[in-house]
Design an enzyme around this catalytic site. Sequence first.
Site, PDB file in Angstrom:
ATOM      1  N   GLU B  82       0.797  -1.221   0.000  1.00  0.00           N
ATOM      2  CA  GLU B  82       0.000   0.000   0.000  1.00  0.00           C
ATOM      3  C   GLU B  82       0.832   1.275   0.000  1.00  0.00           C
ATOM      4  O   GLU B  82       0.475   2.263  -0.659  1.00  0.00           O
ATOM      5  CB  GLU B  82      -0.957   0.016   1.208  1.00  0.00           C
ATOM      6  CG  GLU B  82      -2.086  -1.008   1.137  1.00  0.00           C
ATOM      7  CD  GLU B  82      -1.651  -2.403   1.573  1.00  0.00           C
ATOM      8  OE1 GLU B  82      -0.477  -2.576   1.980  1.00  0.00           O
ATOM      9  OE2 GLU B  82      -2.487  -3.322   1.515  1.00  0.00           O
ATOM     10  N   HIS B 151     -10.651  -4.107  10.073  1.00  0.00           N
ATOM     11  CA  HIS B 151     -11.413  -4.074   8.817  1.00  0.00           C
ATOM     12  C   HIS B 151     -12.649  -3.189   8.969  1.00  0.00           C
ATOM     13  O   HIS B 151     -13.699  -3.475   8.405  1.00  0.00           O
ATOM     14  CB  HIS B 151     -11.844  -5.486   8.405  1.00  0.00           C
ATOM     15  CG  HIS B 151     -10.819  -6.214   7.588  1.00  0.00           C
ATOM     16  ND1 HIS B 151      -9.535  -6.412   8.025  1.00  0.00           N
ATOM     17  CD2 HIS B 151     -10.884  -6.777   6.348  1.00  0.00           C
ATOM     18  CE1 HIS B 151      -8.859  -7.089   7.093  1.00  0.00           C
ATOM     19  NE2 HIS B 151      -9.651  -7.305   6.072  1.00  0.00           N
TER      20      HIS B 151
END
Lengths: 321, 347
Positions: B82, B151
Amino acid sequence: MDKKKMTELYRTMVRIRMVEERIAAEYKYDEIKTPIHLSIGQEAVAAGVCTHLKKDDYLFGTHRSHAQYLAKGGDLKKMIAELYLRRTGCSHGRGGSMHLAAPEVGILGTSAIVGGDIPLGTGTALASRLKKDGKVTAVFFGDGAADEGTFHESLGFAALKNLPVLYVCENNHYAINSRENRRHRNLNIAQWAQGYGIPSRKINGNDVVEVSKNAEKAIGLCRKGEGPVFLECGTYRWKGHIGTVDDVGDGFRSREEYDYWLSKCPIRWYREYLESIGLWDDASEKALREQISAEIQDAFLFAKASPKPSPDELMDYVYAS
Amino acid sequence: MSLKTVEAVKNDIPVTDNKSEEDRVISFKDAIFEATDQAMARDPRVFVMGEGVDDPTGVFGTTKGLQDKYGTERVFDTPIAENSLTGFAAGAAMAGLRPILIHSRMDFMILSLDQLVNHACKWSYMFHGQVKVPLVVRTISARGWGAGAQHSQCIQGMLMSVPGLKIAAPATPYDAKGLLISSILDDSPVLFVEHRWLYKTTGRVPESLYSIPFGTGAVRRPGSDVTIVAVSYMQKEALKAAEELETEDHISAEVIDPRTLKPLDEKIIFGSLAKTGRLIIADTGNRTGGAASEIAAVVSEKAFSLLKKPIVRIGCPDAPTPASEILEKAYYPDSGTIRREAIRLMK
C-alpha cells in the site's frame, strides 16, 4: 566515449566539488539557514549517470542531491538561492537544500524521507510506460534506503511491469553514523535487486568511467523497454551525514578508513587518467577552475541579493492551482 | 486521442446546483462505477489501480468490467504494497496522469501514510506549485458482521490534519458521482471516503457528467430545534433519527450533510445554528480527535454566540472495534444515539 564527453565528465565532477566546497565555506556565516547534506567524494556517481540522461528524462533524489541536481542540468543560481531560502530559489524558498526541483530538466523533486523517492520515480516510469513517451527515470538513493520497505516494494513492482527506471544506489556505507553491517547481513545490495529479477551490478562508484559505461548500457536497456536496471555504486562521503563536520574518530568512522577513501578521490584519479592519455594538463585545469569559480561567485551574489519570501505567501500552493 | 500527446483535457463538465430534472434512480455503488467509467472514457490520463481491482467482484462492483473495456494498462491489479502503491500513483500523477488508487478497506491505507502524507500531499507546497499531484485515493469502510478492529476503521478525521489533502465523504448516489468526478478533475490529492452501508442506497443520478464543488454542504432536511451535522453513513442514521424526533418527540431537527470535510462548508452549519442554537455532530470514525471534534472546534471558535447548549459529538468510543455482535452494538452509535442526544439538548 568521445573526448569531449570525457572532459565534460571531469568538468561536471569538479563543478559539483567546487560548489559544495563553497557551500561548506559559507555555512559558518549562518546565512544558509537550512540543513545541508554534502556529497563531496561521491561526485562520480551523479556525473557518470546523468551524462546519459536526456533533458526530459526524470530524476528523483534525496536530502543529499546537490550533485544530481547540477549533473542533470539544474540551474546553479536557483540552487544556491534555494539554500539561502530566497524567492528566486528552485523551490522558491519552500524546500531548502533537501527539497530541490527543476521540472524544466525533469527533476520533479527530492525527498528527505529515506527511500521516499523510490516509489515516486517508479511512478513516473509507470506513467512513461502508459504514455509510451520514451522517457527514462533515474532514482538515486543511499544504502540506508535499501532497508526501507519502499525499496523492496518498488523493485518488485518495477520488475513486474518492466518499467523504464534506473535505480542508482549510492552505497556510501553509512546511514548517518550506522554502518551497513549493523543494518543488514548481505552487504551486496545489487544481489537483492537480482532477487527481484532485475539486471543489476555492483560497481566502483568512484570510477566515473565505470559508472558512465554501466549507466549508458542501463539507460539504453530502459529506453528499449527492457528496464528496470539496478546499479549499486560503492563510494564514500567525505563529510559527516549533515553539515560541514567530518565525523571521524571518537566513536565515528576510523581514521584509517577515512584516509583510505580520501586516497580514492574520484576527481583526482580521473584527472590523472585524463592527463595520462593527453586530454588534460595544468593549463586546462587552471582555465576550468577559473571559469567555475566565476560562475559560483555569480551564483552566491545572486542568491544573497535575492528577495526573501513574504509572509503573505504562506498559504500559497498548499493545494495546486 | 493519443495519451502521449495529451497535456490537458478541457474541463467542460458543468458544476451542478443539485436541481437536475432527470429522474433516473441508481445505487450509490453504480454511481461510483458510472463516474469512473465516464471519467475514463473522456480522459485517457485517468487510470485505476489497486489490490484486486480487476477481480470478478470488482471492488464491490465499483470497477467491475472496467478492465475489459479499458484494457490491462489502465485498470490493473497490484502487489500488496500500500505505501509504495501510493507513491507509484503519486509519481504517475506528477508525470501528468490522473490515477485512481483504491483501498478496499480504509484500514489498509494506514500503511500508505508516508507516501500520502510525507510526499503526495506536500509536493505542491514544497516546490511552490511547480509539480502537481492529481491523485484520487478511494477508500471503503464498513461496519458490523464481526469485521473487527482492522477491517472497520473510518480515519477521515485523523487525516483532516494533513495539509494539502482534500477529503470528500459523499452520502448519496448523486454526490458519489458528482464528487468523484470533481476529485478526478482536481489537481491536488483527494481522499474519497466511501461507506459500504451506503452502497445499496438508491437515489436520483443524472446520466450526464457533472461535478460538485468542494466545500458546499447540503441541507438534507430542514428543521428549527436542533442541527445534526452527519458525515458519510451517519447521514442515514441522522435522517432516521430526525424522522422519529418529529413524529415521536415533536422535535424539529435540521440535518446537514457537509459532503466534503476538507474544505468544510462552515457557513451552512452557522446558518443552521442561527435557527436552532443546538448542535449534534455525528461521524463514522472515533470521537477523540476525529471529524466531529474538528467541526466542533470550528463552531466553538467562530460561532460560539449562536450556541444555546454545549456541542454534542457522536462517534465511536476511544477503543478499537470489537468483533462480538454484542460489543459491536454497544460500540456503534446509531439513530437511537442521535435521538437521545437531541432529546437531552431540548430539556
